[in-house]
Design a protein around this motif. Structure first.
Motif, PDB file in Angstrom:
ATOM      1  N   TYR A   4       6.527  -0.875  -2.727  1.00 29.42           N
ATOM      2  CA  TYR A   4       7.281  -1.897  -3.699  1.00 29.42           C
ATOM      3  C   TYR A   4       6.679  -3.158  -3.422  1.00 29.42           C
ATOM      4  N   LEU A   5       6.749  -3.715  -2.222  1.00 31.04           N
ATOM      5  CA  LEU A   5       6.379  -5.213  -2.137  1.00 31.04           C
ATOM      6  C   LEU A   5       4.930  -5.620  -2.241  1.00 31.04           C
ATOM      7  N   TYR A  29       4.296  -3.345  -6.601  1.00 26.14           N
ATOM      8  CA  TYR A  29       5.035  -3.825  -7.773  1.00 26.14           C
ATOM      9  C   TYR A  29       4.956  -5.417  -7.824  1.00 26.14           C
ATOM     10  N   ARG A  30       5.263  -5.861  -6.625  1.00 20.36           N
ATOM     11  CA  ARG A  30       5.434  -7.532  -6.557  1.00 20.36           C
ATOM     12  C   ARG A  30       3.827  -8.130  -6.798  1.00 20.36           C
ATOM     13  N   SER A  31       2.835  -7.471  -6.838  1.00 21.75           N
ATOM     14  CA  SER A  31       1.567  -7.967  -7.139  1.00 21.75           C
ATOM     15  C   SER A  31       1.380  -7.969  -8.950  1.00 21.75           C
TER      16      SER A  31
END
Lengths: 258, 243
Positions: A45-46, A49-51
């Protein structure tokens, strides 16, 4: 001068040896019981998704600019209808995997390096080890695997966005329908354009995670070393990405395109 | 006579050219609180890190529960570490996890407890024992220095270790909180009959918690005894700690 060279060479070999041992400990810990699935999902996720926002923006600009830059030259030869194919081949084969990997080296590798470096400085990794838990399994394996899984997915996403960027770029000066643009983009692609590029981005993802973890865990104990670890992670990961790309191009040229 | 749970003999450690430990020897009996004192940079933390195998000594012997640490296999070392708690100077809480997750970490990874209800009960019991039950969902960054030390202590205690190593448990705290932490250390020893090594510069903490004391100077033990014995030592260096 000579002694400096010897000392630098010694340090370089020591670092290579340490990296080899670190690599070995990563592979040993992948297959241990009690795999940290929750932490892997959190890292995916980190890292993934965050990228998405930065990857989307980069992919769009790459496709858009590539189209605007090549359109005039192609127009001179009356080959404007080849622009979609040229953009998709360039983006998928080379530009997106390398640029996205370099951006992720800056964002992800430095982030991992700084996070683990900071954990090292504040003795959190020692605390984990001394409690009988396995910091390699919890911190390293999950981050490297998440990066190895997410970078190829981000690259595929960027490839798609680059094609959309190319479509918008084409329609600024010309007129081509979306369906025609996509048909021409996809028709120009063959398996040997996509598969080597995918493998390359898997390797880039591995390097980004590996270098970040290595630099973070091997940072010194001062607060300054957190910044140094983050910086070293970006530089090393970028250099490795360029080296892997150069080797991959040679291999693909020799075995796939010939 | 009580058995020794920790035996250190002739411990020597160099970092590069710097000789940090020349010859440190002392032992800790079961249920005993041993205070280790000395000037900063004299290798006190290095000594306790050698006990849990975080740092390996150059020479000398470190035995925990009668077994030489340096000769332990990976599994033996891991098993020994589950019986030895370590409270770091700055508590070393995992800053990406809440207090509850910090406390659950050793339960799920070390003791392999899977039952969520049991984990929850133990977390609440342990937080209650350090007087911080209402911090369960807080992040370490939301806690004060004293609270962080208590949560660090709770994380150490939750696996019910037989030996606890405290690295300057009261450093950086006000006198009232320091006294509270010292009383807590003493209460833990009495409740669990755990053995402890407490590194401290805080004489109040040493007086409250210590059964015996050892003083390290220039990498060697220069005095050992009870607080009262060392307080009346004729050695000027030892005397300087009690002024």
């Amino acid at each position: 001068m000579y002694s400096n060279f010897i000392s630098l060479s010694k340090k370089a070999f020591e670092s290579l040896g340490e990296q080899a041992l670190f690599l070995g400990s990563f592979f040993r810990n992948i297959f241990r019981r009690d795999f940290e699935w929750n932490e892997l999902i959190r890292q995916c996720y980190l890292i993934g998704y965050r990228s998405f926002p930065i990857v989307a923006l980069t992919g769009f600009v790459l496709g858009f600019v590539l189209t605007l830059q090549t359109n005039p030259s192609m127009k001179e030869f009356g080959a404007q209808n080849m622009v979609p194919g040229m953009v998709s081949i360039s983006a998928i084969r080379e530009i997106c995997p390398v640029i996205i990997a370099l951006i992720c080296a800056g964002k992800i590798s430095s982030g991992i390096g700084a996070e683990l470096g900071s954990m090292n400085v504040t003795e959190q990794i020692d605390a984990m080890e001394v409690s009988g838990a396995n910091p390699i399994q919890y911190l390293v394996v999950t981050r490297i695997l998440a990066s190895t899984l997410m970078i190829p997915l981000l690259t595929i996403f960027a490839d798609g966005v680059a094609i959309i960027g190319g479509f918008i770029g084409t329609n600024i000066s010309g007129d081509m329908s979306l369906s025609l643009y996509f048909r021409k983009s996809i028709a120009a692609l063959v398996f040997s354009d996509i598969f080597p590029s995918f493998i390359k981005s898997v390797l880039f993802g591995f390097v980004i995670g590996f270098v970040g973890c290595y630099q973070g865990l091997h940072s010194n104990r001062g607060t300054e070393s957190v910044g140094l670890a983050a910086n070293a992670a970006v530089v090393s990961a970028s250099v490795w990405i360029i080296i892997i790309d150069a080797i991959a191009v040679q291999i693909t040229s020799a075995f796939v395109y010939n | 006579m009580e058995e020794n749970v920790i035996d250190i003999k002739g411990l020597k450690k160099n970092f590069g050219d710097k000789e940090v430990l020349k010859s440190v020897s002392f032992s800790v009996k079961k249920g005993e609180n041993m205070i280790v004192m000395g000037r900063s940079g004299e290798g006190k933390s290095v000594t306790i890190k050698c006990i849990v195998g975080l740092i390996w000594q150059d020479e000398g012997s470190v035995k925990v529960f009668g077994k030489e640490v340096k000769e332990m296999t990976e599994n033996e070392l891991k098993e020994m570490r589950t019986k030895v708690g370590f409270l770091f100077q700055n508590a070393a809480l995992y800053d990406s996890m809440t207090v509850a997750e910090n406390l659950a970490f050793p339960l799920t990874r070390v003791l392999k407890i899977k039952n969520a209800e049991e984990i929850k009960t133990r977390i609440h019991e342990t937080l209650d024992s350090v007087g911080l039950e209402d911090t369960v969902d807080k992040m370490p960054s939301d806690l004060s220095g004293g609270m962080r030390k208590r949560i660090g202590l709770a994380r150490t205690l939750i696996v019910k270790p037989e030996i606890i190593l405290y690295d300057e448990p009261t450093t950086g705290l006000d006198p009232i909180t320091s006294a509270e932490i010292s009383e807590l250390i003493l209460a833990i020893q009495k409740k669990n009959n755990a053995s402890s090594i407490i590194i401290t510069h805080d004489m109040q903490c040493a007086k409250i918690t210590g059964d015996r004391m050892v003083l390290i100077n220039e990498g060697e033990c220069i005095g050992e005894g009870s607080y009262e014995e060392l307080q009346h030592s004729p050695d000027k260096f030892i005397q300087s700690f009690f002024k």
